[in-house]
Design an enzyme around this catalytic site. Sequence first.
Site, PDB file in Angstrom:
ATOM      1  N   HIS A 285     -45.596  67.408  49.434  1.00  0.00           N
ATOM      2  CA  HIS A 285     -45.021  66.070  49.281  1.00  0.00           C
ATOM      3  C   HIS A 285     -44.632  65.467  50.629  1.00  0.00           C
ATOM      4  O   HIS A 285     -44.418  64.257  50.728  1.00  0.00           O
ATOM      5  CB  HIS A 285     -43.778  66.168  48.385  1.00  0.00           C
ATOM      6  CG  HIS A 285     -43.702  65.125  47.316  1.00  0.00           C
ATOM      7  ND1 HIS A 285     -44.773  64.367  46.893  1.00  0.00           N
ATOM      8  CD2 HIS A 285     -42.639  64.706  46.556  1.00  0.00           C
ATOM      9  CE1 HIS A 285     -44.384  63.543  45.932  1.00  0.00           C
ATOM     10  NE2 HIS A 285     -43.111  63.722  45.712  1.00  0.00           N
TER      11      HIS A 285
ATOM     12  N   ASN B 212     -43.692  58.698  42.812  1.00  0.00           N
ATOM     13  CA  ASN B 212     -42.330  58.154  42.801  1.00  0.00           C
ATOM     14  C   ASN B 212     -41.956  57.422  44.083  1.00  0.00           C
ATOM     15  O   ASN B 212     -41.187  56.458  44.050  1.00  0.00           O
ATOM     16  CB  ASN B 212     -41.321  59.268  42.515  1.00  0.00           C
ATOM     17  CG  ASN B 212     -41.371  59.730  41.077  1.00  0.00           C
ATOM     18  OD1 ASN B 212     -41.723  58.963  40.179  1.00  0.00           O
ATOM     19  ND2 ASN B 212     -41.027  60.985  40.841  1.00  0.00           N
TER      20      ASN B 212
END
Length: 233
Positions: A19, A112
């Site tokens: 990420h 997100n």
Amino acid sequence: MKLIVGLGNPGPKYAGHRHNIGFMALDRIAADHGFGAWKDKHQGSLSEGRFGSDRAVLLKPLTFMNNSGQSVQAAMRFYKLEPEDVIVLHDEIDLAPGKVKYKTGGGHAGHNGLRSIHAHIGPEYARVRLGVGHPGHKDRVPGYVLHDFAKADQDWLDDVLRGVSDGAPFLATTEAAKFSNAVALRVSPRRSGTGQKGKDKPPAPAKQQATATKAEPEPDTRSALQKLMERFK
């Protein structure tokens, strides 16, 4: 001026996560191109510099991934920038490891960090999608992206980070094709989903043409009467 944003989560425990590939890319760009020291501003870590005559700001939001838009919006307001001046580098599970794609606008595809940026500045910003591969099932995605890259990933990961850094000056001038070419010079073709360099298959051998020819039948020189007599022998 361009605001180049790398997405990730702050803190040592997240530093090696898939990420955080956006953070990794910005660190490489800053080091390779002599950008200034990182400073905490606008709810993020920020470094200023130039690619030749083109000024750019690198931003790593420190709000954690899900609130990245807050930091991006704050920096945009300070520098009086528009969404078209923003380029976001982020992990992309829908691309094979080692693949890099540039795009402008579009949806957030459930990411997100992008979702938060959409909510704060809208969708009309550029993205550099950095492929990290997919774990195979959507339920495994959170654990996959919030986990360190495997040792086997390090070769292609280094190629990608170097390629993005090589192409960074073209991000500042919005020359997407030149950016992609710079990345391609570093990143060789890879097998989908493995992150390993693929070997070119040897060309299939050409079929050998038959050299033998069928023998031609000899002409029948018998008369009709001779042929008839032969039948009744």
